[in-house]
Enzyme design. Structure first.
Site, PDB file in Angstrom:
ATOM      1  N   ASN A  44       1.126  -1.034  -0.149  1.00 27.66           N
ATOM      2  CA  ASN A  44       0.113   0.140   0.039  1.00 27.66           C
ATOM      3  C   ASN A  44       0.929   1.298   0.028  1.00 27.66           C
ATOM      4  OD1 ASN A  44       0.507  -0.866   2.654  1.00 27.66           O
ATOM      5  ND2 ASN A  44      -1.064   0.259   3.570  1.00 27.66           N
ATOM      6  N   ILE A  45       0.450   2.359  -0.703  1.00 23.22           N
ATOM      7  CA  ILE A  45       1.041   3.468  -1.014  1.00 23.22           C
ATOM      8  C   ILE A  45       0.180   4.675  -0.647  1.00 23.22           C
ATOM      9  CG2 ILE A  45       2.465   5.168  -2.298  1.00 23.22           C
ATOM     10  CD1 ILE A  45       2.990   2.325  -4.108  1.00 23.22           C
ATOM     11  N   GLU A  46       0.621   5.283   0.736  1.00 25.48           N
ATOM     12  CA  GLU A  46      -0.546   6.080   0.973  1.00 25.48           C
ATOM     13  C   GLU A  46      -0.041   7.640   0.340  1.00 25.48           C
ATOM     14  OE1 GLU A  46      -0.859   5.813   5.210  1.00 25.48           O
ATOM     15  OE2 GLU A  46      -2.155   3.820   4.855  1.00 25.48           O
ATOM     16  N   CYS A  55      -4.191   0.637  -2.606  1.00 32.74           N
ATOM     17  CA  CYS A  55      -4.013  -0.519  -1.824  1.00 32.74           C
ATOM     18  C   CYS A  55      -2.921  -1.586  -2.311  1.00 32.74           C
ATOM     19  CB  CYS A  55      -5.285  -1.115  -1.743  1.00 32.74           C
ATOM     20  SG  CYS A  55      -6.795  -0.472  -1.054  1.00 32.74           S
ATOM     21  N   GLU A  57      -3.092  -4.762  -2.858  1.00 30.75           N
ATOM     22  CA  GLU A  57      -3.593  -5.741  -4.171  1.00 30.75           C
ATOM     23  C   GLU A  57      -3.595  -5.131  -5.304  1.00 30.75           C
ATOM     24  OE1 GLU A  57      -4.923  -4.701  -0.975  1.00 30.75           O
ATOM     25  OE2 GLU A  57      -6.241  -6.407  -0.148  1.00 30.75           O
ATOM     26  N   CYS A  88     -10.398  -4.840   0.111  1.00 31.28           N
ATOM     27  CA  CYS A  88     -11.650  -3.897   0.003  1.00 31.28           C
ATOM     28  C   CYS A  88     -12.207  -4.221  -1.117  1.00 31.28           C
ATOM     29  CB  CYS A  88     -11.078  -2.546   0.262  1.00 31.28           C
ATOM     30  SG  CYS A  88     -10.495  -1.920  -1.351  1.00 31.28           S
ATOM     31  N   CYS A  91     -10.790  -3.428  -4.545  1.00 31.35           N
ATOM     32  CA  CYS A  91      -9.522  -4.534  -4.916  1.00 31.35           C
ATOM     33  C   CYS A  91     -10.279  -5.672  -5.171  1.00 31.35           C
ATOM     34  CB  CYS A  91      -8.650  -4.732  -3.670  1.00 31.35           C
ATOM     35  SG  CYS A  91      -7.763  -3.254  -3.418  1.00 31.35           S
TER      36      CYS A  91
HETATM   37  N1  THU Z   1      -5.325  -1.161   2.357  1.00 30.18           N
HETATM   38  C1  THU Z   1      -4.960  -2.182   1.518  1.00 30.18           C
HETATM   39  O1  THU Z   1      -3.706  -1.942   0.927  1.00 30.18           O
HETATM   40  N2  THU Z   1      -5.560  -3.182   0.887  1.00 30.18           N
HETATM   41  C2  THU Z   1      -7.055  -3.043   1.306  1.00 30.18           C
HETATM   42  O2  THU Z   1      -7.628  -4.139   0.678  1.00 30.18           O
HETATM   43  C3  THU Z   1      -7.544  -2.526   2.235  1.00 30.18           C
HETATM   44  C4  THU Z   1      -6.675  -1.268   2.862  1.00 30.18           C
HETATM   45  C5  THU Z   1      -4.589  -0.176   2.851  1.00 30.18           C
HETATM   46  C6  THU Z   1      -5.090   1.202   2.385  1.00 30.18           C
HETATM   47  C7  THU Z   1      -4.365   2.157   3.823  1.00 30.18           C
HETATM   48  O3  THU Z   1      -3.126   2.403   3.088  1.00 30.18           O
HETATM   49  C8  THU Z   1      -4.449   1.024   4.634  1.00 30.18           C
HETATM   50  O4  THU Z   1      -4.669  -0.139   4.261  1.00 30.18           O
HETATM   51  C9  THU Z   1      -5.272   1.456   5.740  1.00 30.18           C
HETATM   52  O5  THU Z   1      -6.759   1.609   4.954  1.00 30.18           O
END
Ligand code: THU
Length: 128
Positions: A44-46, A55, A57, A88, A91
């Site tokens: 995940n890259i915010e 996300c 995935e 989620c 994804c």
């Molecule tokens: N996140 C994912 O990488 N995959 C998911 O299916 C749900 C959420 C990440 C997004 C965000 O960086 C962190 O989890 C918290 O929501």
């Protein structure tokens, strides 16, 4: 030979170490296995805007597709901040574009659970 499910989880765990998640402090890693046997990892890259966050995935799926692999035969998701971090809805929908009812391995601090894509998303959107 190492079990493929275990291999995918290990690749997802390795990717999780590269997570850029300073806002949520919720690192996630993912690994997809393509039809031809390649593994692509994602994390995940915010973003400061929050909304531009991606996300793990989808990063993994988009890496595979952008390298020419449009069929995915399994995915592993790894997160240690939750018992099990389920993919989620967005994804799951993206995965359904490039996969059928494939195994979805969820690895968290409570262990590993195995589902199929259609158990998690029984009715993917499809115009057909
Ligand atoms: N996140 C994912 O990488 N995959 C998911 O299916 C749900 C959420 C990440 C997004 C965000 O960086 C962190 O989890 C918290 O929501």
């Amino acid at each position: 030979m190492k079990d493929m499910a275990q291999e995918l989880i290990e690749v997802a765990a390795e990717a999780c170490k590269h997570s850029y998640s300073p806002y949520s402090d919720f690192p996630v890693g993912a690994a997809v296995l393509t039809e031809s046997g390649e593994i692509y990892a994602g994390t995940n890259i915010e973003n400061a805007s929050y909304g531009a966050t991606m996300c793990a995935e989808r990063v993994a799926v988009y890496k595979a597709v952008s390298e020419g692999h449009r069929r995915i035969q399994a995915i592993a998701v790894y997160a240690t901040a939750a018992d099990y971090a389920f993919p989620c809805g967005m994804c799951l929908q993206v995965l359904s574009e490039f996969a059928g009812d494939i195994p979805v391995l969820i690895a968290g601090k409570a262990g590993v659970k195995r589902y199929t894509l259609y158990q998690l998303l029984p009715h993917p959107f499809d115009k057909k």
